[in-house]
Scaffold this motif. Structure first.
Motif, PDB file in Angstrom:
ATOM      1  N   ARG A  99       0.805  -1.226   0.000  1.00 35.29           N
ATOM      2  CA  ARG A  99       0.000   0.000   0.000  1.00 35.29           C
ATOM      3  C   ARG A  99       0.833   1.270   0.000  1.00 35.29           C
ATOM      4  N   GLY A 100       2.138   1.162   0.208  1.00 38.02           N
ATOM      5  CA  GLY A 100       2.959   2.367   0.201  1.00 38.02           C
ATOM      6  C   GLY A 100       4.207   2.226   1.036  1.00 38.02           C
ATOM      7  N   THR A 101       4.744   3.360   1.491  1.00 39.29           N
ATOM      8  CA  THR A 101       5.998   3.367   2.253  1.00 39.29           C
ATOM      9  C   THR A 101       5.811   3.971   3.638  1.00 39.29           C
ATOM     10  N   SER A 102       4.575   3.992   4.120  1.00 38.83           N
ATOM     11  CA  SER A 102       4.324   4.424   5.494  1.00 38.83           C
ATOM     12  C   SER A 102       3.033   3.771   5.968  1.00 38.83           C
ATOM     13  N   ALA A 103       2.862   3.716   7.289  1.00 40.19           N
ATOM     14  CA  ALA A 103       1.661   3.098   7.849  1.00 40.19           C
ATOM     15  C   ALA A 103       1.477   3.538   9.291  1.00 40.19           C
ATOM     16  N   GLU A 104       0.226   3.582   9.735  1.00 37.22           N
ATOM     17  CA  GLU A 104      -0.061   3.784  11.154  1.00 37.22           C
ATOM     18  C   GLU A 104      -0.032   2.399  11.774  1.00 37.22           C
ATOM     19  N   VAL A 105       1.062   2.073  12.448  1.00 35.67           N
ATOM     20  CA  VAL A 105       1.342   0.677  12.771  1.00 35.67           C
ATOM     21  C   VAL A 105       0.471   0.116  13.891  1.00 35.67           C
ATOM     22  N   MET A 106      -0.126   0.958  14.732  1.00 40.27           N
ATOM     23  CA  MET A 106      -0.984   0.405  15.771  1.00 40.27           C
ATOM     24  C   MET A 106      -2.240  -0.218  15.159  1.00 40.27           C
ATOM     25  N   THR A 107      -2.916   0.521  14.284  1.00 43.05           N
ATOM     26  CA  THR A 107      -4.173   0.023  13.709  1.00 43.05           C
ATOM     27  C   THR A 107      -3.955  -0.896  12.516  1.00 43.05           C
ATOM     28  N   GLU A 108      -2.789  -0.783  11.864  1.00 44.57           N
ATOM     29  CA  GLU A 108      -2.565  -1.573  10.648  1.00 44.57           C
ATOM     30  C   GLU A 108      -1.635  -2.765  10.855  1.00 44.57           C
ATOM     31  N   PHE A 109      -1.003  -2.855  12.024  1.00 43.89           N
ATOM     32  CA  PHE A 109      -0.095  -3.975  12.253  1.00 43.89           C
ATOM     33  C   PHE A 109      -0.206  -4.544  13.664  1.00 43.89           C
ATOM     34  N   ALA A 110       0.044  -3.735  14.690  1.00 39.25           N
ATOM     35  CA  ALA A 110       0.144  -4.260  16.053  1.00 39.25           C
ATOM     36  C   ALA A 110      -1.175  -4.858  16.542  1.00 39.25           C
ATOM     37  N   PHE A 111      -2.261  -4.091  16.448  1.00 39.80           N
ATOM     38  CA  PHE A 111      -3.552  -4.612  16.902  1.00 39.80           C
ATOM     39  C   PHE A 111      -4.050  -5.754  16.028  1.00 39.80           C
ATOM     40  N   PRO A 112      -4.022  -5.637  14.697  1.00 38.87           N
ATOM     41  CA  PRO A 112      -4.473  -6.779  13.891  1.00 38.87           C
ATOM     42  C   PRO A 112      -3.701  -8.064  14.174  1.00 38.87           C
ATOM     43  N   LEU A 113      -2.394  -7.958  14.434  1.00 38.45           N
ATOM     44  CA  LEU A 113      -1.616  -9.162  14.745  1.00 38.45           C
ATOM     45  C   LEU A 113      -2.069  -9.768  16.066  1.00 38.45           C
ATOM     46  N   ALA A 114      -2.168  -8.944  17.123  1.00 41.01           N
ATOM     47  CA  ALA A 114      -2.565  -9.455  18.433  1.00 41.01           C
ATOM     48  C   ALA A 114      -3.966 -10.049  18.400  1.00 41.01           C
ATOM     49  N   VAL A 115      -4.891  -9.382  17.726  1.00 43.17           N
ATOM     50  CA  VAL A 115      -6.272  -9.882  17.662  1.00 43.17           C
ATOM     51  C   VAL A 115      -6.336 -11.168  16.848  1.00 43.17           C
ATOM     52  N   SER A 116      -5.562 -11.262  15.779  1.00 43.57           N
ATOM     53  CA  SER A 116      -5.545 -12.488  14.970  1.00 43.57           C
ATOM     54  C   SER A 116      -5.095 -13.690  15.791  1.00 43.57           C
ATOM     55  N   VAL A 117      -4.084 -13.500  16.623  1.00 43.17           N
ATOM     56  CA  VAL A 117      -3.598 -14.596  17.455  1.00 43.17           C
ATOM     57  C   VAL A 117      -4.680 -14.999  18.459  1.00 43.17           C
ATOM     58  N   PHE A 118      -5.357 -13.999  19.046  1.00 43.71           N
ATOM     59  CA  PHE A 118      -6.458 -14.289  19.967  1.00 43.71           C
ATOM     60  C   PHE A 118      -7.550 -15.109  19.273  1.00 43.71           C
ATOM     61  N   LEU A 119      -7.933 -14.690  18.076  1.00 42.45           N
ATOM     62  CA  LEU A 119      -8.987 -15.403  17.354  1.00 42.45           C
ATOM     63  C   LEU A 119      -8.551 -16.828  17.005  1.00 42.45           C
ATOM     64  N   ALA A 120      -7.289 -16.973  16.600  1.00 44.33           N
ATOM     65  CA  ALA A 120      -6.794 -18.318  16.281  1.00 44.33           C
ATOM     66  C   ALA A 120      -6.807 -19.203  17.517  1.00 44.33           C
ATOM     67  N   PHE A 121      -6.460 -18.618  18.663  1.00 44.70           N
ATOM     68  CA  PHE A 121      -6.450 -19.370  19.912  1.00 44.70           C
ATOM     69  C   PHE A 121      -7.860 -19.846  20.264  1.00 44.70           C
ATOM     70  N   LEU A 122      -8.854 -18.992  20.025  1.00 40.61           N
ATOM     71  CA  LEU A 122     -10.234 -19.370  20.280  1.00 40.61           C
ATOM     72  C   LEU A 122     -10.798 -20.295  19.200  1.00 40.61           C
ATOM     73  N   GLY A 123     -10.141 -20.328  18.042  1.00 43.01           N
ATOM     74  CA  GLY A 123     -10.631 -21.145  16.940  1.00 43.01           C
ATOM     75  C   GLY A 123     -11.620 -20.425  16.056  1.00 43.01           C
ATOM     76  N   ILE A 124     -11.431 -19.107  15.882  1.00 50.27           N
ATOM     77  CA  ILE A 124     -12.363 -18.282  15.115  1.00 50.27           C
ATOM     78  C   ILE A 124     -11.653 -17.724  13.881  1.00 50.27           C
ATOM     79  N   PRO A 125     -12.246 -17.804  12.697  1.00 51.80           N
ATOM     80  CA  PRO A 125     -11.657 -17.160  11.519  1.00 51.80           C
ATOM     81  C   PRO A 125     -11.538 -15.653  11.763  1.00 51.80           C
TER      82      PRO A 125
END
Length: 406
Positions: A144-170
């Protein structure tokens, strides 16, 4: 004129100080601020003092600043109770988040049941998923480019994805969960209450589904688990699941964001890690020490003396990890970020019987996130014209963290 917070009669004048996790100027959302350094200044004063207004709801508490005194409090579950009911009170109910808000010996039976689920072996089994998700998110940023707001575009999505995987949710509801976490932990009372209801409704639906359709995931484990020879009740199941939701999202995302914030502002330290990738685990440990995000709060169960101050039964006792982690009696040259620091006995994951259940997973998430970031993103900095905003509170953190690698 607003009335001054009342100091209880049993608190001597010489034990009173000023500190508020939410309202002190250094704690409020501030561009390029440093709430961690602000809390560390408490170490210039007494090891224990009373702050008349320090919690989110304006209650007073005893503030414990030194590493030694904090350990004394956090390891003594008999004298300092974890009974708080923070989540359930947001919806007008009264039940504990399990096992966080239970005291020994009740706490121990649930902790023993859950420990194997977050053991190093189980965490290792999750690593391929965490790595793949980190790579997917980073490559998406690059596309998407050469900059990003990393909290909303990387840090939170990563942490939430791991939580969902742990629960067994897509993770097709990924951003919805990110929004719930933000509302629950960083918004006003009305938003927190609404978010708490959303989380509970979701979890209750998951409980019902897994009773009918078992799978190889955390929620299935809970609906099939037993404690003291009996199945868990639905209330116990949702109380444990709430802890996973709260504990696994904001704190991990915050740690990733604070690390990237520090490294973006210090290109020499960034290069140090690029030149010596083997020290990344110890560097992550050091940044956990320097930028811890939580403040454990306990309730005194009896009258006692702490650091020369008279604690009464029912008093709140606050242990800001940002202070103990900068204690010069515990850490030589504590304000220096030393990626090779030895004997790094910090309290970023708390201490004693309530030491963070998910610390193994949190560490691996942070290490994998930074490792994949360095492997795919060239030298980076804070984007010109933007200003990251740091803040104190229930969980310290950073937002508007726009990183540029052009």
């Amino acid at each position: 004129m607003a009335s001054q917070p009342k100091v209880p009669d049993h608190v001597p004048a010489h034990c009173v100080g000023a500190f508020n996790l939410y309202k002190s100027p250094e704690m409020r959302p501030t561009p390029f601020g440093d709430p961690f350094a602000a809390v560390a200044k408490l170490l210039d004063g007494p090891a224990v003092f009373y702050a008349p207004e320090t919690t989110r709801d304006g209650q007073g508490a005893w503030i414990v600043t030194t590493a030694e005194e904090q350990r004394n409090v956090l390891q003594d579950g008999a004298s300092y109770s974890s009974y708080r009911r923070i989540f359930s009170s947001a919806i007008g109910e009264d039940w504990p988040v399990i096992p966080l808000e239970l005291d020994p010996p009740e706490h121990g039976k649930y902790r023993s049941m859950l420990n194997p689920l977050l053991s190093p072996k189980r965490v290792a089994a999750l690593e391929p998923f965490v790595t793949a998700k980190a790579v997917e998110l980073i490559e998406g940023l690059k596309a998407r480019g050469t900059s990003a707001e990393v909290m909303t575009e990387f840090a939170f999505p990563l942490a939430v994805s791991v939580f969902l995987a742990f629960l067994g949710i897509p993770d097709d509801r990924l951003m919805e969960f990110v929004g719930w976490a933000n509302e629950l932990l960083h918004m006003g009372p009305a938003e927190r209450t609404a978010a708490a209801h959303k989380v509970l409704n979701f979890l209750e639906g998951m409980i019902a589904q897994r009773k009918e359709e078992p799978a190889d995931d955390f929620m299935t484990f809970l609906v099939q688990a037993q404690v003291e020879g009996r199945p868990l009740t639905d209330q116990e199941i949702r109380s444990i699941a709430v802890l996973l939701f709260i504990g696994g999202l904001d704190t991990v995302a915050t740690a990733i964001g604070l690390d990237l914030y520090f490294l973006a502002r210090n290109p020499d330290r960034q290069q140090e890690l690029r030149d010596n990738p083997a020290i990344l685990p110890s560097a992550v440990e050091e940044m956990l020490r320097a930028f811890p995000s939580v403040t454990p709060i306990r309730t005194a169960t009896r009258d006692m003396d702490l650091g020369g101050c008279p604690i009464k039964k029912g008093d709140l006792v606050s242990c800001p990890s940002m202070a103990s982690s900068r204690d010069p009696a515990e850490f030589p040259d504590p304000n220096t970020i030393d990626f090779n620091r030895e004997d790094n006995r910090h309290t970023a994951f708390s201490y004693g019987p309530h030491r963070c259940l998910g610390s193994h997973l949190a560490r691996r998430e942070i290490i994998i996130a930074l490792n994949e970031w360095f492997a795919r993103i060239p030298p980076f900095r804070i984007k010109e014209g933007t200003a990251p905003v740091t803040f104190g509170g229930f969980v310290f953190g950073v937002e508007n963290l726009v990183i540029d690698w052009s």
